[in-house]
Design a protein around this motif. Structure first.
Motif, PDB file in Angstrom:
ATOM      1  N   SER A 182      42.126  43.617  -1.231  1.00 32.80           N
ATOM      2  CA  SER A 182      42.227  42.627  -2.266  1.00 32.80           C
ATOM      3  C   SER A 182      42.695  41.130  -1.736  1.00 32.80           C
TER       4      SER A 182
ATOM      5  N   TYR B 293      39.909  38.562  -1.545  1.00 31.90           N
ATOM      6  CA  TYR B 293      39.080  37.842  -2.540  1.00 31.90           C
ATOM      7  C   TYR B 293      39.215  36.477  -2.592  1.00 31.90           C
TER       8      TYR B 293
ATOM      9  N   SER C 155      37.424  33.451  -5.307  1.00 33.17           N
ATOM     10  CA  SER C 155      36.742  33.210  -6.465  1.00 33.17           C
ATOM     11  C   SER C 155      35.824  32.029  -6.093  1.00 33.17           C
TER      12      SER C 155
ATOM     13  N   ALA D  75      40.167  32.545   0.999  1.00 29.61           N
ATOM     14  CA  ALA D  75      40.424  33.707   0.548  1.00 29.61           C
ATOM     15  C   ALA D  75      42.002  33.770   0.630  1.00 29.61           C
TER      16      ALA D  75
ATOM     17  N   ASP E 195      44.854  34.162  -6.098  1.00 27.99           N
ATOM     18  CA  ASP E 195      43.462  33.237  -6.225  1.00 27.99           C
ATOM     19  C   ASP E 195      43.635  32.458  -7.486  1.00 27.99           C
TER      20      ASP E 195
ATOM     21  N   PRO F 210      38.545  45.903  -5.506  1.00 27.95           N
ATOM     22  CA  PRO F 210      38.153  45.733  -4.243  1.00 27.95           C
ATOM     23  C   PRO F 210      38.804  46.990  -3.397  1.00 27.95           C
TER      24      PRO F 210
END
Length: 276
Positions: A62, A65, A67, A73, A192, A209
């Motif tokens: 995770s 991640y 976006s 990240a 994020d 994830p």
């Protein structure tokens, strides 16, 4: 910069009280406060000394991640802040160590203060990759924290970087136990922008994830409940860390890294941050 740490030693000065928690050294119980207020408090002391800094990064999937409009990240942003903290510490000749929760096999580094050791810290942070779901289990936190609790001297600082996604609250208890011998805990929650704001509208499909879970929902309708759950996680971790004098602050990967670093340093000094 130059710091003061809670530690008994030469040139010691009284540094205040805090509530007693199981595991504290009974020598520092304040008997007068007990008789006067009928509650257990522990005396704290300050002196100029080197401070060991332990960096613990969550490298589970995770944390990888990112976006669409995020600059990096979550793991990359956490590694940047960790490297900056390491630089500040080594400039003061404070030993810096590095450990991991989850992720691919990346070496952990013992706490050292040399310039060569800082270069090794940077190289190790650059190799980190987010993978797997190892951080979701309490056992992973126990495995990472136990050696830190055994090796870290009094007055140490443990800075943990994690998004706290899908991590059981028992892990917060494991983290809090490390602070039983005058160690300071700072938990930096890295999010994020999409996780922090949940800007989605209309039909939405969300996939974990770190597993096969799939959720289909409407972005607009789900936003309020999601943001409340996000805040609830921070509140629950804060409540677990509070008795040990821990602190929690949240950063978002769109934040200016310099300002984020100042917030972390301020929290370590006890001047800023979301006090846990």
């Amino acid at each position: 910069g130059v710091h003061r740490s809670a530690r008994k030693g030469a040139g010691v000065e009284f540094g205040g009280h805090r509530n007693y928690v199981p595991g504290d050294d009974l020598r520092w119980l304040d008997r007068h406060a007990l008789m006067r207020h009928s509650r257990l408090v522990v005396r704290q002391f300050e002196t100029e000394t080197e401070r060991h800094v332990q960096l613990l990064l969550d490298a589970s999937a995770s944390m990888g991640y990112r976006s669409e409009h995020a600059p990096a990240a979550k793991l990359a942003y956490a590694a940047l802040l960790a490297a900056a903290l390491g630089y500040v510490a080594t400039k003061e000749r404070d030993p810096v160590g590095l450990s991991w929760i989850g992720g691919a096999e990346v070496e952990s580094l013992p706490a050292r203060a040399g310039s060569d050791d800082f270069e090794r810290l940077l190289a190790t942070l650059e190799r980190a990759q987010a993978s797997g779901a190892d951080a979701a289990g309490v056992a992973s936190w126990q495995e990472a924290l136990r050696p830190l609790g055994e090796r870290s001297p009094r007055g140490s600082v443990l800075v943990v970087f994690s998004d706290l996604m899908d991590i059981p609250l028992q892990a917060a208890d494991e983290l809090a136990r490390v602070a039983t011998r005058s160690r300071k805990i700072v938990l930096v929650r890295v999010l994020d922008p999409a996780e922090a704001d949940f800007p989605f509208e209309g039909p939405l499909r969300l996939r974990s994830p770190e597993g096969s879970q799939l959720v289909e929902t409407d972005g607009g309708r789900a936003r309020r409940g999601y943001l409340e759950a996000l805040q609830r996680i921070s509140d629950e971790w804060s409540q677990r860390l509070l008795p040990r004098g821990g602190s929690l602050l949240t950063v978002v990967t769109r934040d200016d890294p310099v300002r984020a670093l100042r917030r972390v340093l301020g929290t370590i000094a006890g001047n800023e941050g979301e006090r846990a």
